[in-house]
Design a protein around this motif. Structure first.
Motif, mmCIF file in Angstrom:
data_model
loop_
_atom_site.group_PDB
_atom_site.id
_atom_site.type_symbol
_atom_site.label_atom_id
_atom_site.label_comp_id
_atom_site.label_asym_id
_atom_site.label_seq_id
_atom_site.Cartn_x
_atom_site.Cartn_y
_atom_site.Cartn_z
ATOM 1 N N ALA A 26 51.962 13.880 54.289
ATOM 2 C CA ALA A 26 50.486 13.060 53.875
ATOM 3 C C ALA A 26 49.347 13.837 54.333
ATOM 4 N N ILE A 27 48.202 13.554 53.860
ATOM 5 C CA ILE A 27 47.093 13.936 54.455
ATOM 6 C C ILE A 27 46.392 12.940 55.375
ATOM 7 N N TYR A 28 45.874 13.489 56.583
ATOM 8 C CA TYR A 28 45.427 12.577 57.683
ATOM 9 C C TYR A 28 44.053 13.079 57.873
ATOM 10 N N PHE A 29 43.060 12.241 58.194
ATOM 11 C CA PHE A 29 41.935 12.619 59.005
ATOM 12 C C PHE A 29 41.601 11.780 60.121
ATOM 13 N N LYS A 30 41.492 12.691 61.331
ATOM 14 C CA LYS A 30 41.343 11.986 62.644
ATOM 15 C C LYS A 30 42.390 10.642 62.781
ATOM 16 N N VAL A 79 46.214 10.167 52.158
ATOM 17 C CA VAL A 79 46.779 10.030 50.770
ATOM 18 C C VAL A 79 48.054 10.828 50.877
ATOM 19 N N SER A 80 48.861 10.437 50.199
ATOM 20 C CA SER A 80 50.676 11.219 50.055
ATOM 21 C C SER A 80 50.505 12.474 49.245
ATOM 22 N N LEU A 81 50.956 13.636 49.709
ATOM 23 C CA LEU A 81 50.847 14.619 48.976
ATOM 24 C C LEU A 81 51.607 14.335 47.651
ATOM 25 N N ASP A 82 52.531 13.494 47.661
ATOM 26 C CA ASP A 82 53.420 13.206 46.201
ATOM 27 C C ASP A 82 52.104 12.611 45.180
ATOM 28 N N ALA A 102 50.175 25.630 47.543
ATOM 29 C CA ALA A 102 50.039 25.689 48.837
ATOM 30 C C ALA A 102 48.512 25.831 49.320
ATOM 31 N N HIS A 103 47.991 26.999 48.633
ATOM 32 C CA HIS A 103 46.677 27.257 49.047
ATOM 33 C C HIS A 103 45.761 26.261 48.547
ATOM 34 N N ASN A 104 45.892 25.429 47.817
ATOM 35 C CA ASN A 104 45.063 24.375 47.277
ATOM 36 C C ASN A 104 44.825 23.263 48.306
ATOM 37 N N LEU A 105 46.094 23.155 49.102
ATOM 38 C CA LEU A 105 46.092 22.192 50.091
ATOM 39 C C LEU A 105 44.574 22.554 51.385
ATOM 40 N N GLU A 106 44.618 23.739 51.474
ATOM 41 C CA GLU A 106 43.232 23.918 52.243
ATOM 42 C C GLU A 106 42.111 23.524 51.476
ATOM 43 N N VAL A 159 33.286 8.094 52.227
ATOM 44 C CA VAL A 159 33.972 7.880 50.973
ATOM 45 C C VAL A 159 35.116 6.899 51.189
ATOM 46 N N PRO A 160 35.237 5.814 50.189
ATOM 47 C CA PRO A 160 36.768 5.417 50.491
ATOM 48 C C PRO A 160 37.930 6.044 50.213
ATOM 49 N N ASN A 161 39.028 6.090 50.943
ATOM 50 C CA ASN A 161 40.149 6.466 50.703
ATOM 51 C C ASN A 161 40.829 6.286 49.218
ATOM 52 N N GLU A 162 40.328 5.237 48.661
ATOM 53 C CA GLU A 162 40.792 4.683 47.157
ATOM 54 C C GLU A 162 40.031 6.139 46.274
ATOM 55 N N SER A 163 38.702 6.385 46.522
ATOM 56 C CA SER A 163 38.114 7.131 45.640
ATOM 57 C C SER A 163 38.809 8.820 45.801
ATOM 58 N N ILE A 164 39.179 9.036 47.053
ATOM 59 C CA ILE A 164 39.681 10.321 47.200
ATOM 60 C C ILE A 164 41.087 10.218 46.655
ATOM 61 N N LYS A 165 42.062 9.366 46.745
ATOM 62 C CA LYS A 165 43.349 9.247 46.219
ATOM 63 C C LYS A 165 43.144 9.447 44.544
#
Length: 449
Positions: free
Chosen positions: A259-263, A268-271, A278-282, A296-302
């Motif tokens: 999953a992606i975390y910030f601080k 969001v889960s990678l799934d 893999a390069h796009n994860l950067e 920005v809300p996590n819901e918008s990011i997901k």
């Protein structure tokens, strides 16, 4: 649009037209500068210059007369594509005249926060992703810069309620004086454009110019997996926000437990992410970091990550035909980009590659070709790439005339479950005007199937 007096009643030479030059000349005219435009193309073949002439702007076309630099110009605004070896640019620098690009103008007049994005790879994907996330999160973003829309044009419409998301090349960043993005992103630094910059040091220095005017109130998002990048920005005064695909960086964005975390906050889960590679994860991590700085809300990011499948010509999913998935990566104009594309797919891959011969070989691709079952080559580098394929142990290597011919051949040599990938590892100019034209030809040929 903010009023700027920096160029008021100053003599300014705009060198080179295209979109950025036309916009810069018109804007400087509005800002009460004394503008002269110089473009190589003759006036009779130059509708852009004719239009500026009608605006009352002085226009000189057909050549770049060196005597221009004796007319007392106080600034030069140059097209980013014009090299610093140009005699007029050399003369300007000898005289101590600042040589800028139009992004400097954009910064001076923009009422919006600027988010500047640069790096060797991933700029366009990051810029587009971030724009979509900010839009869904109610941040009223505008998109501009090297991605296609001239920044100084967009900046004229930007208000304090907007965020300007600007993709920036090293060519543009060499020509800044006051430019200061509130958030700067450097996706990565590799070797590129040495024919323009002359050395790796100068290329990297141009990239890190993005942070040279930032203060403690600004943010610099960087790839924490690159030691040389960390060292290159050690002088920054901005708050550094790292991202990493390999380790936890608790003051930035990272991957933990798929999953992606910030601080330390789950985002969001990678799934849930559909963008391949893999390069796009950067790119995703850097965009997420910028979004979180704007709450920005996590819901918008997901939501964006669950539907965003890529930018056109950059590992772009085109279509599935009888179980074969076609991907357009025409933007891969060097081996580094093709390596990333090949790394994105774990199954059998048919690679379409070739293009302009710049004198290099392609043996650095060999470790990345383990899943390539068939190699189809075209263009000036066809034989070089075929030789690389043989060294990689690829049994099926086919030479065709061009991309359009390659698509049906790839289909004939494929089976259900295969990936058919256009990732040329070369510029397009031997056969096509642009990489976009090459990619569009590929897309058309796929749909013809």
């Amino acid at each position: 649009m903010k009023s700027s007096v920096k160029f008021k009643h100053k003599k300014v030479l705009v060198l080179g037209l295209a979109k950025s030059g036309v916009t810069a000349a018109s804007l400087l005219h509005k800002l009460d500068a004394f503008v002269t435009v110089n473009d190589q193309k003759p006036l009779s073949e130059n509708p852009a210059a004719q239009g500026l002439l009608q605006e009352g702007i002085k226009v000189i076309t057909g050549s770049h007369p060196i005597e221009l630099m004796d007319e007392g110009f106080q600034y030069v605004i140059k097209n980013p594509g014009i090299p610093y070896t140009n005699p007029l640019i050399q003369k300007a620098l000898e005289k101590g005249i600042p040589v800028l690009t139009e992004v400097e103008l954009a910064y001076l007049i923009s009422e919006a926060d600027m988010i500047g994005i640069t790096g060797t790879n991933g700029k366009t994907t990051t810029t587009t992703l971030l724009f979509e996330m900010l839009a869904d999160g109610g941040q009223n973003p505008l998109i501009a810069g090297n991605i296609g829309t001239v920044a100084s044009e967009v900046a004229q419409e930007a208000g304090p309620h907007n965020k300007m998301v600007v993709e920036l090349s090293s060519f543009q960043l060499m020509g800044i004086e006051d430019f200061r993005p509130h958030i700067a992103i450097i996706t990565n630094l590799y070797e590129a454009h040495l024919d323009y910059h002359g050395s790796l040091h100068d290329y990297w220095q141009a990239k890190v110019n993005i942070t040279k005017n930032q203060t403690e109130d600004d943010f610099l998002i960087i790839n924490d997996d690159q030691t040389h990048l960390i060292e290159a920005v050690a002088h920054t005064k901005a708050q550094v926000v790292p991202f990493s695909t390999t380790k936890e960086v608790l003051d930035g964005a990272y991957i933990k437990e798929d999953a992606i975390y910030f601080k330390d906050e789950f985002i969001v889960s990678l799934d849930d992410i559909v963008l391949p590679g893999a390069h796009n994860l950067e790119n995703i991590l850097s965009a997420v970091a910028a979004c979180k700085l704007y709450d920005v809300p996590n819901e918008s990011i997901k939501k964006v990550l669950s539907v965003f499948a890529g930018v056109k010509h950059r590992t772009q999913f085109v279509k599935e035909v009888e179980g074969r998935k076609f991907y357009n990566d025409s933007k891969a104009t060097n081996s580094l980009a093709t390596k990333s594309a090949l790394n994105a797919f774990a199954g059998p891959t048919i690679l379409l590659a070739g293009g302009l011969d710049r004198g290099n070989d392609f043996d650095d691709l060999i470790p990345y070709m383990k899943n390539v079952s068939t190699l189809i080559v075209f263009g000036e580098t066809a034989q070089k790439l075929a030789e690389t394929g043989r060294k990689a142990g690829i049994k099926s290597i086919i030479t065709v005339d061009n991309v359009e011919k390659a698509v049906p051949v790839a289909y004939e040599h494929s089976r259900a479950g295969d990936v058919i990938l256009l990732s040329p590892a070369c510029a397009s100019w031997d056969q096509y005007r642009t990489f976009e034209e090459r990619g569009d030809m590929f897309i058309d040929a796929v749909h013809m199937l």
